[in-house]
Design an enzyme around this catalytic site. Structure first.
Site, PDB file in Angstrom:
ATOM      1  CB  CYS A  12      35.479  34.417  53.299  1.00  0.00           C
ATOM      2  SG  CYS A  12      34.599  35.052  54.732  1.00  0.00           S
ATOM      3  N   GLY A  38      36.451  39.762  50.136  1.00  0.00           N
ATOM      4  CA  GLY A  38      36.402  40.182  51.528  1.00  0.00           C
ATOM      5  C   GLY A  38      37.522  41.148  51.825  1.00  0.00           C
ATOM      6  CG  ASN A 112      33.909  31.160  50.608  1.00  0.00           C
ATOM      7  OD1 ASN A 112      33.164  32.055  50.999  1.00  0.00           O
ATOM      8  ND2 ASN A 112      33.980  30.804  49.342  1.00  0.00           N
ATOM      9  N   GLY A 113      31.828  30.592  53.361  1.00  0.00           N
ATOM     10  CA  GLY A 113      30.445  30.120  53.342  1.00  0.00           C
ATOM     11  C   GLY A 113      29.714  30.494  54.603  1.00  0.00           C
ATOM     12  CE1 TYR A 252      28.423  43.198  42.995  1.00  0.00           C
ATOM     13  CE2 TYR A 252      28.898  41.608  44.728  1.00  0.00           C
ATOM     14  CZ  TYR A 252      28.907  42.898  44.255  1.00  0.00           C
ATOM     15  OH  TYR A 252      29.433  43.893  45.035  1.00  0.00           O
TER      16      TYR A 252
END
Ligand code: SF4
Length: 467
Positions: A12, A38, A112-113, A252
């Site tokens: 995210c 996201g 996030n995670g 990426y």
């Protein structure tokens, strides 16, 4: 199978502002620049210092919000979130920020995670009477904060954070404070910036450029940064910290115009391409990259190999990212809609095709076929990540071990399956060199080497290996 873990598998983006009259609007722009992290849901919560108000929905930032809805979010502080979730983990209730109201005040959370001990903590908390509204691991933190025996919020939050294991970058907002926390390994990027007298926080620095903010520094592993009208206070909730930032962020995930720990993502990718040219010298006529995340590496390869870089593949920009979509059938369909080979560039040519990773192998096979159907006489595939042999437990959807083509196949077997004339992956040492590192200290390489920076809990392991 443990169905609740499905919803935890996410990558995210988060963005926060403190002390700016256009907080919601800035958050909208910030989230827009983090949209690549996201695309399945997004939300913004604002504080007008009396109460917290939120708005969220499934879809892209530009689909969920418009000028009128942003105007309704009045306040000079805000946090926002863009969400990616695997199949089964979506749904409106899991879209963040999560907002909780109680007699002692309100709390908004954006994460996030991925927590590797979320299930254990959930079972424990449910045993103590907690009722969860979502299947997201983010909610675990809210319950831990509220159940903490400490009287001050800072202590409650520090105590709750110290019980979490895994990857987490959190924004926690009350009416009067914005708290920013990063896990003791600093697995996900998180940076602090300023815009005049206001502070901004974002998963990636590209969001600062969009809103005109100035980068100050990265959040440190194990740090709890508290932002309020008195300024900044940095505290620690973990005494023992070892940085292990995700290498896939460089390869990426992050945008090329972001800097992580002072390293520009485009430059890192370009260096990976240069390194690959040394590791895999190939006689070819053109070098092409798979748009968008592999273009930087392809430019680096071409420059170092002295072979012209050409746009041999074109992306239809109005289709979402392949890696982001939840099901295999959607992923395959996505590739057909997304990419075209440029016949005028590749026909009759020996092509070096640079890509960032091979996950299941289906996308690579399709791209090699596209290039050959367009007349390429040879297609040599070079990959700017080492083979992904193991799942990620920290929020990047690299699938279960069985779905990963490199988990049980040799490079030669993969080459044959994707139909390439040759296949080379960058070495782990080469990748580290491209990041300006001699060893692997400071980086997570779990999905490549199987050495993870944290303990992995048995129920999580079971899910990822048997999915
Ligand atoms: S396991 Fe791989 S994808 Fe996951 S955090 Fe580590 S390097 Fe990143």
């Amino acid at each position: 199978m443990l169905p609740e873990i499905k919803g935890l598998n996410e990558e995210c983006g988060i963005f926060g502002v403190w002390g700016h009259q256009d907080a919601a609007q800035l958050t909208y722009y910030g989230l827009h620049s983090l949209q690549h992290r996201g695309q399945e849901g997004t939300g913004i919560v604002v504080s007008d210092r009396k109460t917290l108000k939120g708005m969220k929905g499934e879809g892209l930032v530009s689909e969920v919000f418009n000028t009128n809805t942003i105007k309704e979010l009045v306040g000079d502080a805000a946090i926002g979130h863009v969400r990616y979730a695997t199949a089964g983990g979506g749904g409106y209730e899991n879209v963040q920020p999560l907002l909780f109201h109680s007699q002692t005040g309100s709390l908004a959370l954006a994460h996030n995670g991925n927590l590797v001990n979320a299930n254990s903590l959930k079972h424990q908390l449910e045993g103590q009477g907690s009722i969860f509204q979502t299947s997201s691991d983010t909610e675990v933190l809210a319950h831990l904060i509220r159940r903490s025996g400490y009287s001050h919020l800072n202590d409650q939050v520090k105590n709750a954070l110290s019980m979490l294991k895994g990857a987490y970058a959190y924004l926690i907002m009350t009416e009067n404070e914005l708290m920013v926390a990063l896990d003791p390994h600093g697995l996900r990027p998180l940076s602090l910036g300023c815009l005049g007298d206001a502070y901004v926080v974002a998963s990636e620095t590209c969001a600062f450029d969009v809103v005109g903010a100035e980068y100050i520094r990265d959040i440190m592993p194990g740090e709890l940064l508290i932002i309020n009208d008195k300024g900044l206070t940095s505290e620690r909730f973990a005494m023992s910290t070892t940085r292990a930032i995700c290498t896939m962020e460089y390869i990426y995930f992050s945008r090329p115009d972001s800097n992580i720990q002072g390293i520009n993502v485009h430059t890192a990718r370009k260096n990976m391409g240069k390194q690959l040219a040394m590791e895999a010298p190939i006689e070819a006529d053109v070098v092409t990259g798979v748009p968008d995340s592999s273009i930087s590496a392809a430019i680096g390869y071409a420059e170092a190999a002295g072979i012209p870089y050409e746009m041999g593949l074109i992306k239809n920009k109005y289709v979402g990212r392949t890696f982001i979509q939840p099901s295999q059938s959607l992923r395959e369909q996505g590739v057909k809609m997304k990419l075209s080979a440029v016949r005028g560039v590749v026909e009759g040519k020996r092509v070096v095709m640079v890509d960032d990773s091979i996950v299941r192998g289906t996308t690579s096979r399709r791209i090699v076929t596209l290039l050959k159907e367009a007349g390429a006489t040879e297609v040599h595939v070079v990959i700017s990540s080492p083979p992904i042999k193991n799942p990620c437990f920290y929020g990047i959807d690299t699938s279960s071990k069985e779905e990963l083509i490199a988990s049980d196949k040799s490079v030669e077997q993969i080459r044959e399956l994707i139909g390439a004339d040759s296949l080379t992956f960058i070495s782990v040492e080469g990748m580290m060199r491209a990041l300006g590192q001699e060893g692997t200290n400071g980086y997570c390489l779990g999905c490549f080497t199987g050495n993870y920076p944290t303990e992995i809990y048995p129920d999580t392991l079971q899910y990822y290996y048997q999915k």
